[in-house]
Each structure stands twice: as structure tokens, then as C-alpha cells.
Design an enzyme around this catalytic site. Sequence first.
Site, PDB file in Angstrom:
ATOM      1  N   ARG A  59      29.524 -52.187 -69.926  1.00 29.38           N
ATOM      2  CA  ARG A  59      29.277 -53.613 -69.684  1.00 29.38           C
ATOM      3  C   ARG A  59      29.025 -54.382 -70.972  1.00 29.38           C
ATOM      4  NH1 ARG A  59      25.385 -52.566 -64.648  1.00 29.38           N
ATOM      5  NH2 ARG A  59      24.483 -51.352 -66.308  1.00 29.38           N
ATOM      6  N   GLU A  96      16.658 -39.068 -69.629  1.00 38.43           N
ATOM      7  CA  GLU A  96      15.524 -38.569 -68.852  1.00 38.43           C
ATOM      8  C   GLU A  96      15.755 -37.134 -68.402  1.00 38.43           C
ATOM      9  OE1 GLU A  96      12.775 -39.893 -65.033  1.00 38.43           O
ATOM     10  OE2 GLU A  96      14.472 -41.135 -65.641  1.00 38.43           O
TER      11      GLU A  96
END
Length: 171
Positions: A59, A96
Site C-alpha cells: 500500500r 511478532e
Amino acid sequence: MDELKKAIRDIPDFPKKGIIFKDITTLLADAKSFHRMIDLIAHRYLGMQIDQIVGVEARGFILGSALAYKLGTGITLVRKPGKLPYKTIKKTYALEYGTDTLEIHADAFKPGARVVVADDLLATGGTVAAVVDLLAELGAEVVECAFMAELEFLEGYKRLPEGKVFSLLKF
């Protein structure tokens, strides 16, 4: 800014329960909001002698392309591995749960090039921190990292160069 914030749709429990996803596609689809957002960000860099915009997959390509056009610069793409056709340098960084890797063409800039990194959303900052590392390896000067929006509670700005983060909208 409230008008632009309202143009972003909240999607509850996406991609997993408990997360409210900020869907920017609604802002991008609205011509007035999209133009205003790009104009507001681009205005910040007028007269700053920016050599290149760096768009972060995927994006960031949208925001970066529009900014490059508005500022009269080119755009350099940072992509996932195997997507760029020429010699690249890469950076692997922690997520993560696992790792990811980004690449940029090895000849993307001349040393000292003044660049603005463009991406849609600043969350934890890990991806853009890896981009900043790649740019340093190429000798580029990061003028600023520019985001359409930031999730402030995640404090992603702490992983980026101090004083070089701009977010138009903050949530």
C-alpha cells in the site's frame, strides 16, 4: 482531519478477534478525500529538495506514487523477496511470530540522496525500521518517514529515527 478519519472504515475482528482493522480502501476510493490526503502530505515536503520517494510494499506504492507525482520525483520500490529483477540488497526483520524480508535494488540511489519513505499505516514500526536500515546501507538520507495514518498506542515511532516520523492521521 476528522473528515479524512471518517473516510476510513473500521472492520472489527479482522484479521483476528479483538482487532479493529483500519480499512483505507474507502478513503482511497473517495476522490476528494484521496486528493486532500495527498495534498496535505506533499505540502510538507515542498521546497525540501527531495530526490526520491520510497514506497513500501504494497500500500506504500499507492501513497508513494501519488507523492512522487505531486513532488516531481521518482519512486523507488521496496519489495518482498524475488519481486525485483535486478541485483538487490535485503533485510530480514522480526515479526511478532517469525520473520520477514524486504529487498531494494542495490543501485536505487546515489549516496546522499534525500528520500522520504512512504507507507499507509504506522503500527509497530518493524517494517519501516527495516526499510530505514536498507536505505542507510545504500547511503541515502532519510528526510522523513511519512504515513497516512498511525496507531499511536502501538508506539511504532519509537523504532524509527527520532524526529523523522510524520503521520497525517492518528488513531
